[in-house]
Scaffold this active site. Structure first.
Site, PDB file in Angstrom:
ATOM      1  N   ILE A 117      -0.448  -4.686  32.342  1.00 34.65           N
ATOM      2  CA  ILE A 117      -0.721  -4.358  33.743  1.00 34.65           C
ATOM      3  C   ILE A 117      -0.503  -5.616  34.575  1.00 34.65           C
ATOM      4  CG2 ILE A 117      -2.568  -3.733  35.356  1.00 34.65           C
ATOM      5  CD1 ILE A 117      -3.647  -1.858  33.197  1.00 34.65           C
TER       6      ILE A 117
ATOM      7  N   HIS B  60       7.922   5.685  33.526  1.00 33.10           N
ATOM      8  CA  HIS B  60       6.635   6.136  32.994  1.00 33.10           C
ATOM      9  C   HIS B  60       6.837   7.518  32.368  1.00 33.10           C
ATOM     10  CE1 HIS B  60       2.314   6.262  32.617  1.00 33.10           C
ATOM     11  NE2 HIS B  60       2.313   7.480  33.096  1.00 33.10           N
TER      12      HIS B  60
ATOM     13  N   THR C  50       4.211  -0.874  42.627  1.00 33.82           N
ATOM     14  CA  THR C  50       3.323  -1.405  43.664  1.00 33.82           C
ATOM     15  C   THR C  50       2.056  -1.903  42.973  1.00 33.82           C
ATOM     16  OG1 THR C  50       2.305   0.752  44.013  1.00 33.82           O
ATOM     17  CG2 THR C  50       4.199   0.205  45.415  1.00 33.82           C
TER      18      THR C  50
HETATM   19  C1  GAR Z   1       8.979   4.715  26.892  1.00 31.77           C
HETATM   20  O1  GAR Z   1       8.676   6.034  26.547  1.00 31.77           O
HETATM   21  C2  GAR Z   1       8.428   4.385  28.261  1.00 31.77           C
HETATM   22  O2  GAR Z   1       8.468   5.463  29.165  1.00 31.77           O
HETATM   23  C3  GAR Z   1       7.003   4.036  27.927  1.00 31.77           C
HETATM   24  O3  GAR Z   1       7.093   3.287  26.737  1.00 31.77           O
HETATM   25  C4  GAR Z   1       8.225   3.742  25.995  1.00 31.77           C
HETATM   26  C5  GAR Z   1       9.061   2.516  25.652  1.00 31.77           C
HETATM   27  O4  GAR Z   1      10.081   2.854  24.760  1.00 31.77           O
HETATM   28  N1  GAR Z   1       6.395   3.288  28.969  1.00 31.77           N
HETATM   29  C6  GAR Z   1       5.101   3.331  29.256  1.00 31.77           C
HETATM   30  O5  GAR Z   1       4.307   4.011  28.644  1.00 31.77           O
HETATM   31  C7  GAR Z   1       4.676   2.474  30.421  1.00 31.77           C
HETATM   32  N2  GAR Z   1       3.342   2.779  30.802  1.00 31.77           N
HETATM   33  P1  GAR Z   1      11.327   1.891  24.579  1.00 31.77           P
HETATM   34  O6  GAR Z   1      10.773   0.499  24.243  1.00 31.77           O
HETATM   35  O7  GAR Z   1      12.063   2.469  23.417  1.00 31.77           O
HETATM   36  O8  GAR Z   1      12.120   1.887  25.832  1.00 31.77           O
END
Ligand code: GAR
Length: 200
Positions: free
Chosen positions: A93, A110, A142
């Site tokens: 965060i 997200h 933001t």
């Molecule tokens: C993805 O699903 C992304 O949307 C999520 O983490 C994963 C990362 O996968 N992000 C969050 O949860 C942010 N709060 P990746 O490392 O294979 O791109």
């Protein structure tokens, strides 16, 4: 002028790879840095394989000193002089102070249909709520968590018997289409929300 894009990751980096691979030809941007808060993040090796400069700022030695961590993060980022920062599975965060330094230039993906399910465990929460669909959102970052202006969304059905893992496996490929499409428009100065086919 070609825009410089820094991508922040904490894990496997599949969204980072999708973003990086999309930036070629007449694309208005190029990757300039992949940075992680986790030294062992699988995405770092993938970035190096793609010929992208990498950096690590481990958050752990900073303990509760969030400002100290973010100062190091900012220093490393500023050295790469990005025009745009893409958070791609970056699981820290960020404070209002840090976000304000990159105001209007930082995007996040997200895994939910924001404004639903900010924070963690999005797929489990969508299944538990009995939702008929789930999805992913790209938004401007933001000071409020997962709350900035929405730049794009893609959605998929939640099917009987879905688990958080099966749903994640259905949503992740959508993330890989949505994020590059939004980044391209954003780099061109277009902040009109993009709703991928199949979505409302
Ligand atoms: C993805 O699903 C992304 O949307 C999520 O983490 C994963 C990362 O996968 N992000 C969050 O949860 C942010 N709060 P990746 O490392 O294979 O791109």
């Amino acid at each position: 002028m070609t825009k410089r894009v820094a991508i922040l990751i904490s894990g496997g980096g599949s969204n980072m790879v999708a973003l990086a691979r999309s930036m070629h030809g007449n694309h208005p941007a190029r990757p300039c840095l992949v940075m992680s808060n986790v030294a062992g993040a699988g995405g770092l090796a993938k970035a190096r394989d793609l010929g992208i400069q990498t950096a690590v700022v481990d958050h752990r030695p900073f303990g509760k000193d969030r400002a100290g961590f973010e100062a190091e993060l900012h220093k490393a980022l500023a050295a790469a002089a990005p025009d745009i920062i893409c958070l791609a599975g970056f699981m820290r965060i960020l404070t209002a102070d840090f976000v304000s330094k990159w105001n209007g230039r930082m995007l996040n993906i997200h895994p939910s249909l924001l404004p639903k399910y900010k924070g963690l465990h999005t797929h489990a929460r969508a299944i538990e709520a009995g939702d008929g669909e789930a999805g992913c959102t790209v938004h401007e970052v933001t000071a409020s968590l997962d709350d900035g202006p929405i730049l794009g969304q893609a959605r998929a059905p939640i099917l009987p018997g879905d688990t958080p893992d099966t749903l994640a496996a259905r949503i992740l490929p959508l993330e890989h289409s949505l994020y590059p499409a939004v980044l391209r428009r954003f780099a061109d100065g277009d902040r009109t929300p993009l709703f991928l086919p199949g979505s409302d």
